[in-house]
Each structure stands twice: as C-alpha cells, then as structure tokens.
Design a protein around this motif. Structure first.
Motif, PDB file in Angstrom:
ATOM      1  N   ILE A   1     -11.615  33.268  42.216  1.00 25.36           N
ATOM      2  CA  ILE A   1     -11.370  33.304  40.773  1.00 25.36           C
ATOM      3  C   ILE A   1     -10.994  34.709  40.323  1.00 25.36           C
ATOM      4  N   LEU A   2     -11.717  35.717  40.811  1.00 22.72           N
ATOM      5  CA  LEU A   2     -11.408  37.104  40.440  1.00 22.72           C
ATOM      6  C   LEU A   2     -10.022  37.512  40.925  1.00 22.72           C
ATOM      7  N   SER A   3      -9.650  37.074  42.118  1.00 25.13           N
ATOM      8  CA  SER A   3      -8.326  37.400  42.658  1.00 25.13           C
ATOM      9  C   SER A   3      -7.224  36.807  41.796  1.00 25.13           C
ATOM     10  N   ILE A   4      -7.429  35.568  41.357  1.00 25.62           N
ATOM     11  CA  ILE A   4      -6.428  34.921  40.488  1.00 25.62           C
ATOM     12  C   ILE A   4      -6.331  35.656  39.153  1.00 25.62           C
ATOM     13  N   ILE A   5      -7.479  36.052  38.603  1.00 25.68           N
ATOM     14  CA  ILE A   5      -7.464  36.777  37.323  1.00 25.68           C
ATOM     15  C   ILE A   5      -6.692  38.083  37.451  1.00 25.68           C
ATOM     16  N   VAL A   6      -6.923  38.835  38.529  1.00 27.84           N
ATOM     17  CA  VAL A   6      -6.222  40.106  38.734  1.00 27.84           C
ATOM     18  C   VAL A   6      -4.721  39.884  38.837  1.00 27.84           C
ATOM     19  N   VAL A   7      -4.315  38.849  39.551  1.00 32.84           N
ATOM     20  CA  VAL A   7      -2.885  38.555  39.692  1.00 32.84           C
ATOM     21  C   VAL A   7      -2.277  38.171  38.341  1.00 32.84           C
ATOM     22  N   VAL A   8      -2.963  37.324  37.584  1.00 28.32           N
ATOM     23  CA  VAL A   8      -2.442  36.886  36.286  1.00 28.32           C
ATOM     24  C   VAL A   8      -2.314  38.061  35.326  1.00 28.32           C
ATOM     25  N   VAL A   9      -3.330  38.926  35.289  1.00 28.21           N
ATOM     26  CA  VAL A   9      -3.277  40.104  34.408  1.00 28.21           C
ATOM     27  C   VAL A   9      -2.146  41.027  34.814  1.00 28.21           C
ATOM     28  N   SER A  10      -1.965  41.233  36.117  1.00 26.02           N
ATOM     29  CA  SER A  10      -0.895  42.109  36.594  1.00 26.02           C
ATOM     30  C   SER A  10       0.477  41.551  36.219  1.00 26.02           C
ATOM     31  N   LEU A  11       0.662  40.257  36.385  1.00 26.43           N
ATOM     32  CA  LEU A  11       1.939  39.637  36.019  1.00 26.43           C
ATOM     33  C   LEU A  11       2.162  39.686  34.506  1.00 26.43           C
ATOM     34  N   PHE A  12       1.092  39.510  33.734  1.00 26.45           N
ATOM     35  CA  PHE A  12       1.210  39.586  32.277  1.00 26.45           C
ATOM     36  C   PHE A  12       1.639  40.983  31.841  1.00 26.45           C
ATOM     37  N   ARG A  13       1.023  41.998  32.419  1.00 23.18           N
ATOM     38  CA  ARG A  13       1.407  43.373  32.068  1.00 23.18           C
ATOM     39  C   ARG A  13       2.834  43.669  32.491  1.00 23.18           C
ATOM     40  N   TRP A  14       3.256  43.052  33.581  1.00 26.15           N
ATOM     41  CA  TRP A  14       4.629  43.272  34.050  1.00 26.15           C
ATOM     42  C   TRP A  14       5.641  42.627  33.092  1.00 26.15           C
ATOM     43  N   LEU A  15       5.334  41.403  32.635  1.00 24.19           N
ATOM     44  CA  LEU A  15       6.264  40.691  31.767  1.00 24.19           C
ATOM     45  C   LEU A  15       6.272  41.237  30.343  1.00 24.19           C
ATOM     46  N   ILE A  16       5.088  41.602  29.824  1.00 25.90           N
ATOM     47  CA  ILE A  16       4.981  42.024  28.427  1.00 25.90           C
ATOM     48  C   ILE A  16       5.240  43.522  28.261  1.00 25.90           C
ATOM     49  N   ARG A  17       4.610  44.328  29.109  1.00 20.72           N
ATOM     50  CA  ARG A  17       4.700  45.785  28.949  1.00 20.72           C
ATOM     51  C   ARG A  17       5.675  46.437  29.922  1.00 20.72           C
ATOM     52  N   ARG A  18       6.259  45.642  30.763  1.00 22.40           N
ATOM     53  CA  ARG A  18       7.203  46.157  31.756  1.00 22.40           C
ATOM     54  C   ARG A  18       6.550  47.176  32.693  1.00 22.40           C
ATOM     55  N   GLU A  19       5.253  46.964  32.979  1.00 24.11           N
ATOM     56  CA  GLU A  19       4.535  47.819  33.929  1.00 24.11           C
ATOM     57  C   GLU A  19       4.536  47.132  35.289  1.00 24.11           C
ATOM     58  N   ARG A  20       5.256  47.687  36.219  1.00 25.06           N
ATOM     59  CA  ARG A  20       5.369  47.062  37.535  1.00 25.06           C
ATOM     60  C   ARG A  20       4.013  47.080  38.241  1.00 25.06           C
ATOM     61  N   PRO A  21       3.499  45.929  38.651  1.00 21.06           N
ATOM     62  CA  PRO A  21       2.178  45.886  39.296  1.00 21.06           C
ATOM     63  C   PRO A  21       2.196  46.494  40.692  1.00 21.06           C
ATOM     64  N   HIS A  22       1.071  47.073  41.069  1.00 19.59           N
ATOM     65  CA  HIS A  22       0.932  47.634  42.411  1.00 19.59           C
ATOM     66  C   HIS A  22       0.653  46.514  43.398  1.00 19.59           C
ATOM     67  N   VAL A  23       1.084  46.721  44.631  1.00 17.68           N
ATOM     68  CA  VAL A  23       0.911  45.680  45.654  1.00 17.68           C
ATOM     69  C   VAL A  23      -0.558  45.355  45.891  1.00 17.68           C
ATOM     70  N   ILE A  24      -1.443  46.318  45.600  1.00 13.35           N
ATOM     71  CA  ILE A  24      -2.879  46.087  45.797  1.00 13.35           C
ATOM     72  C   ILE A  24      -3.373  44.939  44.924  1.00 13.35           C
ATOM     73  N   SER A  25      -2.722  44.723  43.780  1.00 13.85           N
ATOM     74  CA  SER A  25      -3.134  43.646  42.879  1.00 13.85           C
ATOM     75  C   SER A  25      -3.009  42.266  43.522  1.00 13.85           C
ATOM     76  N   PHE A  26      -2.106  42.134  44.485  1.00  8.64           N
ATOM     77  CA  PHE A  26      -1.854  40.826  45.110  1.00  8.64           C
ATOM     78  C   PHE A  26      -2.523  40.685  46.481  1.00  8.64           C
TER      79      PHE A  26
END
Length: 240
Positions: free
Chosen positions: A93-118
């Motif tokens: 569950i925590l892993s999914i949350i981290v991935v979703v938050v990273s993708l959200f920041r990428w789509l909304i704020r244009r902050e490219r997620p780090h590979v560690i997030s996935f």
C-alpha cells in the motif's frame, strides 16, 4: 466624541498594521515550509526502499520454513505467516501511494520523479510474481519421477476401490521411504501419501483434488504447502 473616534481609528490602524506584518511573515515563511515538505517527500521513497530491501530476506526466511531443516511448532509458523502477510499489505500500500504521489507531482507540477520512487513497488512485484521459491526435496522428486508416481497412484487407487480394504502400504521403492493408500477417516475420500524425505512433508495424491478432504495432513491441523498439479500436493503434517 471626536477624541474617541480618533482613538478608535488609531487602534484600528494599528491592528491592521499588525495583521499585515503577520501575513507578510507568514508568506515569507511559505517557501521555507515548501522546501521542508519537499525534503520530507524526497526522503519517503528512500526510507520505503530500505524497508522493502529488509522485507526480501523475510520473504526468503518464510519460504525456507517449509523445508525439513526447519523444525518449528505450527503456532509459531502461523504467527510468522501472519506477520509476513501484514508486512506485504503495508509495504504494498505504501509503495502504491509513493508511486501515485510521484506521478501526481509529475503531471501537475511538472516535477520529474526520481527512479527511487518506483523501485520499492517494482521490487515487490518482481519478488511476488517471479515465483521466487526453493522447491522442497518432495516437490523435486515428483517433478523428476512424475510418470512413476502417477502410475503408482492409479494402480493403488484402483486396488483400494476394488477391495474392502481401508488402506494398505505400497511396496518398497527407491522413489520414497514409505507410502500408503487409505481413505480419510473424516471425509472417506481416497488419499495416497508418499514420504520422500520428511515424514511431516509428504507428497499427497487426493482423488477429489480438494485438500480439505485430507485432515491432519493438508487441513484441520495440517497445512497445504504447494499444489504441484491437479490432485498432487505437498502438505505439512500436523506435528501434534
């Protein structure tokens, strides 16, 4: 009255000035708060990755518990299994949350997620889906001599069905240390057990293909360890 109005105006101006100063300080502190929040958000995937790396040995240990060189009580094995299930659920569950938050920041704020997030979710999916398990000697014996075991099961099942016997021991064979065909005391279903290496980890042929029909070996005290193919199982016998 004019003096009173003047005092009130002065007080109002002073309060307004104080509010403006406080608001300005709050706005000035927002960038720092934002930076701190970003630092915390960046630390979360790293911490989760450490937890997942620690989770992998736990998975390996749980898999090894089914093998003969580990002799533990069923209650302890059950508690360890519950611990593993809870750890799986929490980290997944925590892993999914981290991935979703990273993708959200990428789509909304244009902050490219780090590979560690996935990485945590990727590691868990690979470990779970790759079938990472160490086959027991019982399972290896079946896979190496599958045709011989099936022939023994067929002949024994026919003999048991054609007679009034409740059970009998199979002839000696280099394939196993001990083997017997019988009808389960509770379900009355035909069962054949082969002791390959460990009495408490038998290879079991179940005519109904339902482990619940084999009490004290695959259910109701016993534990189903592995389904090799239809009607063929490895079970952990009740030690009590």
């Amino acid at each position: 009255m004019p003096a009173s109005l003047s005092d009130r105006s002065t007080v109002g101006i002073g309060i307004h000035a104080i509010i403006r100063v406080l608001a300005r300080k709050r706005l000035q502190g927002l960038p720092q708060m934002t930076r701190e929040m970003r630092k915390s958000a960046n630390k979360a995937p790293k911490l989760l990755l450490i937890l997942v790396i620690g989770w992998v040995p736990l998975q390996i240990f749980h898999i090894l518990l089914i093998h003969p060189w580990f002799s533990i009580e069923f209650s302890l094995y059950f508690l360890i299994t519950i611990l593993v299930i809870l750890a799986d659920a929490a980290l997944f569950i925590l892993s999914i949350i981290v991935v979703v938050v990273s993708l959200f920041r990428w789509l909304i704020r244009r902050e490219r997620p780090h590979v560690i997030s996935f990485l945590p979710l990727a590691i868990m999916l690979v470990v779970k889906s790759s079938g990472m398990w160490i086959p027991s000697k019982t399972a290896r014996a079946f896979y190496l001599h599958r045709d011989e075991f099936i022939a023994l099961a067929d002949s024994s099942a026919s003999e048991l069905q054609d007679t009034d016997k409740k059970g009998f021991r199979l002839p000696e064979s280099p394939l196993y240390e001990l083997a017997g065909a019988y009808r389960d005391f509770y379900s009355n279903e035909l069962v054949i057990e082969f002791i390959i290496d460990d009495y408490f980890l038998p290879l079991v042929y179940i005519s109904t293909d339902n482990p619940n029909d084999v009490h004290n070996t695959c259910s109701r005290g016993g534990v189903l360890v592995e389904r090799l193919e239809p009607k063929w199982y490895v079970c952990r016998r009740d030690r009590n």
